[in-house]
Write an enzyme that holds these catalytic residues in place. Sequence first.
Site, PDB file in Angstrom:
ATOM      1  N   LYS A   1       0.807  -1.225   0.000  1.00  0.00           N
ATOM      2  CA  LYS A   1       0.000   0.000   0.000  1.00  0.00           C
ATOM      3  C   LYS A   1       0.841   1.277   0.000  1.00  0.00           C
ATOM      4  CE  LYS A   1      -2.348  -1.755   3.652  1.00  0.00           C
ATOM      5  NZ  LYS A   1      -2.422  -3.197   3.473  1.00  0.00           N
TER       6      LYS A   1
ATOM      7  N   GLU B   1      -5.058  -3.310  -7.359  1.00  0.00           N
ATOM      8  CA  GLU B   1      -6.329  -3.791  -6.789  1.00  0.00           C
ATOM      9  C   GLU B   1      -6.159  -4.380  -5.385  1.00  0.00           C
ATOM     10  OE1 GLU B   1      -9.699  -3.884  -6.246  1.00  0.00           O
ATOM     11  OE2 GLU B   1      -9.901  -4.111  -8.427  1.00  0.00           O
TER      12      GLU B   1
ATOM     13  N   VAL C   1      -6.494  -2.385  -1.631  1.00  0.00           N
ATOM     14  CA  VAL C   1      -7.716  -1.972  -0.926  1.00  0.00           C
ATOM     15  C   VAL C   1      -8.715  -3.125  -0.878  1.00  0.00           C
ATOM     16  CG1 VAL C   1      -9.607  -0.303  -0.804  1.00  0.00           C
ATOM     17  CG2 VAL C   1      -7.420   0.364  -1.826  1.00  0.00           C
TER      18      VAL C   1
ATOM     19  N   GLY D   1      -8.485  -6.356  -0.019  1.00  0.00           N
ATOM     20  CA  GLY D   1      -8.106  -7.742  -0.314  1.00  0.00           C
ATOM     21  C   GLY D   1      -8.785  -8.285  -1.553  1.00  0.00           C
TER      22      GLY D   1
ATOM     23  N   GLY E   1      -4.235 -15.855  15.148  1.00  0.00           N
ATOM     24  CA  GLY E   1      -3.481 -15.381  13.996  1.00  0.00           C
ATOM     25  C   GLY E   1      -4.207 -14.298  13.211  1.00  0.00           C
TER      26      GLY E   1
ATOM     27  N   GLU F   1      -1.698  -9.303  14.512  1.00  0.00           N
ATOM     28  CA  GLU F   1      -0.236  -9.405  14.587  1.00  0.00           C
ATOM     29  C   GLU F   1       0.202  -9.285  16.047  1.00  0.00           C
ATOM     30  OE1 GLU F   1       1.815  -9.334  11.796  1.00  0.00           O
ATOM     31  OE2 GLU F   1       0.186  -9.185  10.349  1.00  0.00           O
TER      32      GLU F   1
ATOM     33  N   ASP G   1      -3.898   1.216   8.987  1.00  0.00           N
ATOM     34  CA  ASP G   1      -4.122   0.388   7.793  1.00  0.00           C
ATOM     35  C   ASP G   1      -5.386   0.827   7.050  1.00  0.00           C
ATOM     36  OD1 ASP G   1      -3.794  -2.172   6.172  1.00  0.00           O
ATOM     37  OD2 ASP G   1      -5.756  -2.516   7.096  1.00  0.00           O
TER      38      ASP G   1
ATOM     39  N   LYS H   1      -5.749   2.664   3.150  1.00  0.00           N
ATOM     40  CA  LYS H   1      -6.666   2.211   2.093  1.00  0.00           C
ATOM     41  C   LYS H   1      -7.569   3.364   1.655  1.00  0.00           C
ATOM     42  CE  LYS H   1      -6.465  -2.492   3.828  1.00  0.00           C
ATOM     43  NZ  LYS H   1      -7.023  -3.398   4.836  1.00  0.00           N
TER      44      LYS H   1
END
Lengths: 178, 316
Positions: B106, B130, B133, B135, B187, B190, B201, B205
């Site tokens: 990103k 693509e 933003v 996934g 998981g 993080e 994050d 985006k």
Amino acid sequence: MADHDGHVQAYTVRLELADEPGELLHALEPIAEYGGNLLSVFHERGSLTPRGHIPVEVDLECPPDRFDTIVSALREASVNVIRAGAERYDEEITVVLTGHIIDTDVSDTLSRITSESNTSVVDISLSAPEGTSDVSSARLRLATDATETADVLDTVTAVAEEKELRVIAPLTEGEGIA
Amino acid sequence: MRLAVLGAGAVGRSVVELAGEYGHTVTALADSSSAIVDEDGIDVDAVLARKTDDETIGTFSHDAVFDSEYDVLVEATPTTLGDAQPGFGHARAALESDHHVVLANKGPVAERYEELQALEARSEGRVLFEATVGGAIPVLSTISDVGATNVTAVRGVLNGTANFVLSRMAAEGLSYEHVLAEAQDLGVAEADPSFDVDGTDAALKCVILANVLFDGNYSIDDAVVAGIRDLPGSALELASEDGWTIRLVGEVARDGVRVGPRLVPEHGTLAVSGTRNIVQFETKHAGQLNISGRGAGGPETASAVLSDVTTLEREE
């Protein structure tokens, strides 16, 4: 209503009542006492609000200058008025505040919000599971005019900022993006 | 298409693993320390097994990738803020030698969009991104289908980790710390969750969307960002009394980018649960459009990378 020029207007008042005997009568008394004429009472038994209260919608008529007195009398009698008269309070906004709400004088917070913008606090719910001196949350339901919601939210934000509280404001479907 | 893949994390690995299924060949793969290059196609299974065993991809230097024969550079190294390096430098090297670039990173698109556009304008290669933003959700291709000028604003729930934490807090009445620890065990989060729970994050985006929609000039500094770290469980509980819940919502409009916790209707479109993402477009002529799906994950994000590669192939 002989002491008025005969002009009466219809109003709808939405209440939230505890599910206990006598509550409905207790809520209707101030209306009759201050010159309101009951048109209908819609008692939504069975559809509880999230806090377990019963929503009640009361249609009444009275001279316009009496209506505020009736709503104040209801509030003084500790009746939870959710919505009072479509023309005055046609919009409700829920906001959640978090932070040191109690330490920063919650009643001052509320009175500043109502005095600095055109709104009234119709309901408040406080939660302080860690004790009153720790971080707590409050949910406010504010009634206002639809044209003034942005102004009300600005005032809430300004008051909260001063007291280092955080405001979580609503984002509704289809709302224009500011 | 022949792919040179930079980055061997979850996304890079998935791109390499899935490329064959999409009809492409991986001719180079590098992480930050070494690379493997084979113009006939690398042996994916062997390379990934070796990487897992001794952390080495191959015997070539990292820069050997840029000297190799490839059609598309896939940039899947970790996102960095500020100068967006080394991702930006990788994209520049590929564009300056007239190669296509597909970014999963990103940083370059959020922080140095105009420079990237300028490099693309001087190159025979194109830049697509693509995967940056939402996934697997086709957010940017929807914008290009609808036409950027027909989209007036976008908002959405764009971070799965924050959304997982908020939806668990609301559903189970648990505290932030408790749910975060659970998310780390699963998981989903993080070890250092700051990037997700502080809203960075989601903001990146949104900045990318603002750049695409409103002709560039936006960076993370233009975004007003609040996270969910200090949100008490009681806030979610009180919100639900009135039929609301809280989501970390990003809003993109011409006058700026804003990310923060907002009240949304409990059963409304924006109240996606768990790690799902949702993007809501306001369009000039078609009202509101919603697309929802998996916003993160190796194979999910790789599917967006590979669909960019397919687009480039179709245009050749």
